[in-house]
Design a protein around this motif. Structure first.
Motif, PDB file in Angstrom:
ATOM      1  N   ARG A 195      87.227  90.322  15.397  1.00  0.00           N
ATOM      2  CA  ARG A 195      86.781  90.027  16.619  1.00  0.00           C
ATOM      3  C   ARG A 195      87.132  90.445  18.149  1.00  0.00           C
ATOM      4  O   ARG A 195      88.510  90.248  18.202  1.00  0.00           O
ATOM      5  CB  ARG A 195      86.125  88.537  16.882  1.00  0.00           C
ATOM      6  CG  ARG A 195      85.968  87.216  15.208  1.00  0.00           C
ATOM      7  CD  ARG A 195      84.147  87.762  15.506  1.00  0.00           C
ATOM      8  NE  ARG A 195      83.915  86.893  14.545  1.00  0.00           N
ATOM      9  CZ  ARG A 195      82.261  86.271  14.811  1.00  0.00           C
ATOM     10  NH1 ARG A 195      81.595  86.725  15.679  1.00  0.00           N
ATOM     11  NH2 ARG A 195      81.209  85.745  13.458  1.00  0.00           N
ATOM     12  N   ASP A 196      86.086  90.858  19.058  1.00  0.00           N
ATOM     13  CA  ASP A 196      86.895  91.245  20.466  1.00  0.00           C
ATOM     14  C   ASP A 196      86.984  89.800  20.868  1.00  0.00           C
ATOM     15  O   ASP A 196      86.315  88.380  21.100  1.00  0.00           O
ATOM     16  CB  ASP A 196      85.222  92.205  21.002  1.00  0.00           C
ATOM     17  CG  ASP A 196      85.925  92.747  22.588  1.00  0.00           C
ATOM     18  OD1 ASP A 196      85.952  91.295  23.360  1.00  0.00           O
ATOM     19  OD2 ASP A 196      86.194  93.658  22.506  1.00  0.00           O
ATOM     20  N   PRO A 197      88.067  90.168  21.049  1.00  0.00           N
ATOM     21  CA  PRO A 197      88.815  88.971  22.114  1.00  0.00           C
ATOM     22  C   PRO A 197      87.997  88.437  23.324  1.00  0.00           C
ATOM     23  O   PRO A 197      88.001  87.199  23.542  1.00  0.00           O
ATOM     24  CB  PRO A 197      90.123  88.820  22.520  1.00  0.00           C
ATOM     25  CG  PRO A 197      90.319  90.616  22.620  1.00  0.00           C
ATOM     26  CD  PRO A 197      88.660  90.864  21.393  1.00  0.00           C
ATOM     27  N   LEU A 198      87.255  89.627  24.002  1.00  0.00           N
ATOM     28  CA  LEU A 198      86.944  88.505  25.324  1.00  0.00           C
ATOM     29  C   LEU A 198      85.110  88.548  25.189  1.00  0.00           C
ATOM     30  O   LEU A 198      84.328  87.687  25.271  1.00  0.00           O
ATOM     31  CB  LEU A 198      86.196  89.791  26.198  1.00  0.00           C
ATOM     32  CG  LEU A 198      87.392  90.565  26.674  1.00  0.00           C
ATOM     33  CD1 LEU A 198      87.779  92.082  27.665  1.00  0.00           C
ATOM     34  CD2 LEU A 198      88.804  89.467  27.036  1.00  0.00           C
ATOM     35  N   THR A 199      83.617  89.362  24.140  1.00  0.00           N
ATOM     36  CA  THR A 199      83.170  88.504  24.139  1.00  0.00           C
ATOM     37  C   THR A 199      82.965  87.725  22.084  1.00  0.00           C
ATOM     38  O   THR A 199      81.895  87.615  22.526  1.00  0.00           O
ATOM     39  CB  THR A 199      82.645  90.087  23.546  1.00  0.00           C
ATOM     40  OG1 THR A 199      82.422  90.563  22.522  1.00  0.00           O
ATOM     41  CG2 THR A 199      82.335  90.721  24.659  1.00  0.00           C
ATOM     42  N   GLY A 200      83.875  88.129  21.662  1.00  0.00           N
ATOM     43  CA  GLY A 200      83.827  87.273  19.945  1.00  0.00           C
ATOM     44  C   GLY A 200      82.633  88.531  19.558  1.00  0.00           C
ATOM     45  O   GLY A 200      82.468  88.200  17.867  1.00  0.00           O
ATOM     46  N   TYR A 201      82.063  89.360  20.036  1.00  0.00           N
ATOM     47  CA  TYR A 201      81.360  89.923  18.641  1.00  0.00           C
ATOM     48  C   TYR A 201      82.514  90.931  18.072  1.00  0.00           C
ATOM     49  O   TYR A 201      83.783  91.013  17.996  1.00  0.00           O
ATOM     50  CB  TYR A 201      80.762  91.280  20.121  1.00  0.00           C
ATOM     51  CG  TYR A 201      79.986  90.884  20.948  1.00  0.00           C
ATOM     52  CD1 TYR A 201      78.605  89.632  20.161  1.00  0.00           C
ATOM     53  CD2 TYR A 201      79.220  91.567  21.770  1.00  0.00           C
ATOM     54  CE1 TYR A 201      77.931  89.281  22.215  1.00  0.00           C
ATOM     55  CE2 TYR A 201      78.284  91.783  23.426  1.00  0.00           C
ATOM     56  CZ  TYR A 201      78.167  90.662  22.576  1.00  0.00           C
ATOM     57  OH  TYR A 201      76.867  89.673  23.472  1.00  0.00           O
TER      58      TYR A 201
END
Length: 238
Positions: free
Chosen positions: A156-162
């Motif tokens: 998971r991308d830590p900034l976007t959660g994508y």
């Protein structure tokens, strides 16, 4: 038979230990764990063993390579507590596990024959769920279902959660897609991908298959050897 083994010859802990390449402390530990029948005691409280204890130790040491230490301990404890049916159940479970491992090996071998070279880890780059789904010709919901089933492991991308699919995750998704096309079920694909990850890819996995097959054969042989020694102990114990 049991009466003859239990009487006459008396063995000191050191005799039993040396005869099996163990320490006397190990012999005492095995007795306390129920692997060996309870030792006799001299008037001064020293432990004494008999050939029946030696046969029990033979059986345990022969069971360990095929069943593992914990299961071998449980088998011997069950026999010494006259719960022979429980011992047989534990033995059956080990054989069932070996059969299941053989089936997994065959599935891996069959799956590798069906896989195309394009399923190796991409040299570089990452992908998001939309582009990857489009590449594979599936819906993003399918990739999410595969993730829940343990087939793919995006981070998971830590900034976007994508979801972000790195090279290994893309490879696993491609493998899953090809195996699904070949008619494999999700529960069949998951252990295959686990083996691919453990080996570090398809090429190392292919090289490891021979070792894997030999390891299963050794376990099968060890189960036979353990069964023979346990049968000898059961006859003496009875």
């Amino acid at each position: 038979m049991a009466q003859n083994l239990q009487s006459g010859i008396q063995l000191r802990p050191v005799d039993l230990a040396r005869g099996h390449g163990l320490s006397t402390q190990a012999v005492r530990n095995y007795e306390e764990a129920g692997i060996l029948p309870a030792a006799g005691r001299t008037l001064h409280g020293y432990r004494t063993y008999t050939p029946l204890h030696a046969r029990a130790l033979d059986a345990f040491l022969a069971l360990v390579p095929g069943h593992g230490h914990r299961t071998a301990t449980s088998i011997m404890r069950a026999v010494n507590e006259s719960a022979v049916e429980e011992a047989f159940r534990l033995i059956d479970e080990s054989h069932a596990q070996l059969l299941d491992d053989r089936r997994t090996l065959r599935a891996v071998e069959n799956a590798l024959r069906d896989l195309a070279p394009v399923t190796e880890v991409p040299a570089s780059g990452e992908s998001f769920i939309g582009p990857l789904a489009q590449e594979l010709g599936i819906k993003p919901a399918t990739l999410r279902a595969w993730e829940r089933a343990g087939l793919v492991r995006p981070r998971r991308d830590p900034l976007t959660g994508y979801r972000v699919y790195d090279g290994a995750a893309v490879r696993d998704a491609r493998l899953a897609r090809q195996l699904r096309r070949g008619g494999y079920l999700l529960e069949q694909i998951a252990p295959l991908l686990t083996e691919v990850r453990s080996a570090g890819g398809l090429e190392p996995l292919e090289a490891a298959l021979l070792t894997w097959r030999e390891r299963l054969a050794s376990r099968g042989r060890a189960l036979l050897a353990g069964a023979a020694e346990l049968e000898a102990y059961l006859r003496a114990h009875d």
